[in-house]
Motif scaffolding. Structure first.
Motif, PDB file in Angstrom:
ATOM      1  N   TYR A  59       0.836  -1.206   0.000  1.00 18.23           N
ATOM      2  CA  TYR A  59       0.000   0.000   0.000  1.00 18.23           C
ATOM      3  C   TYR A  59       0.866   1.249   0.000  1.00 18.23           C
ATOM      4  O   TYR A  59       0.627   2.192  -0.764  1.00 18.23           O
ATOM      5  CB  TYR A  59      -0.920  -0.013   1.220  1.00 18.23           C
ATOM      6  N   LEU A  60       1.872   1.293   0.860  1.00 18.62           N
ATOM      7  CA  LEU A  60       2.720   2.472   0.956  1.00 18.62           C
ATOM      8  C   LEU A  60       3.512   2.705  -0.328  1.00 18.62           C
ATOM      9  O   LEU A  60       3.696   3.851  -0.751  1.00 18.62           O
ATOM     10  CB  LEU A  60       3.661   2.364   2.157  1.00 18.62           C
ATOM     11  N   THR A  61       3.949   1.649  -0.948  1.00 17.10           N
ATOM     12  CA  THR A  61       4.666   1.783  -2.220  1.00 17.10           C
ATOM     13  C   THR A  61       3.791   2.475  -3.255  1.00 17.10           C
ATOM     14  O   THR A  61       4.223   3.403  -3.939  1.00 17.10           O
ATOM     15  CB  THR A  61       5.122   0.403  -2.730  1.00 17.10           C
ATOM     16  N   TRP A  62       2.539   2.021  -3.360  1.00 13.42           N
ATOM     17  CA  TRP A  62       1.616   2.643  -4.320  1.00 13.42           C
ATOM     18  C   TRP A  62       1.277   4.070  -3.909  1.00 13.42           C
ATOM     19  O   TRP A  62       1.192   4.970  -4.756  1.00 13.42           O
ATOM     20  CB  TRP A  62       0.338   1.817  -4.462  1.00 13.42           C
ATOM     21  N   ALA A  63       1.079   4.325  -2.623  1.00 13.27           N
ATOM     22  CA  ALA A  63       0.762   5.676  -2.160  1.00 13.27           C
ATOM     23  C   ALA A  63       1.894   6.639  -2.516  1.00 13.27           C
ATOM     24  O   ALA A  63       1.653   7.758  -2.979  1.00 13.27           O
ATOM     25  CB  ALA A  63       0.499   5.671  -0.655  1.00 13.27           C
TER      26      ALA A  63
END
Length: 88
Positions: A59-63
């Protein structure tokens, strides 16, 4: 430029929460295990914490990818390794 600061702050908040959530699950699992009440549940919660840590990483990578795009960085890559953010 102010919106960039908002995105950066939100990313920091998201990262902190995604980091703390699995730790809280692990603490709860340890409490359940120590009580001897439901060792099977404790084991499931430990696995859930690992799953949440991995999911948070994704999730953080995409965010971060989308935040970079929103800042005008068209070269933003989703190939960044965020595992250090979660102690993996």
């Amino acid at each position: 430029m102010e919106e960039d600061n908002v995105l950066d702050e939100l990313l920091r908040n998201i990262a902190a929460l995604l980091n703390e959530y699995p730790k809280a699950i692990e603490r709860r699992a340890a409490m359940i295990h120590a009580s001897g009440k439901d060792p099977e549940l404790a084991e499931k919660l430990v696995k859930a914490a690992d799953t949440m840590r991995d999911s948070g990483n994704l999730y953080l990578t995409w965010a971060k990818h989308f935040a970079a795009q929103a800042e005008g960085n068209t070269d933003a890559s989703s190939d960044e390794d965020e595992t250090d953010d979660f102690g993996i």
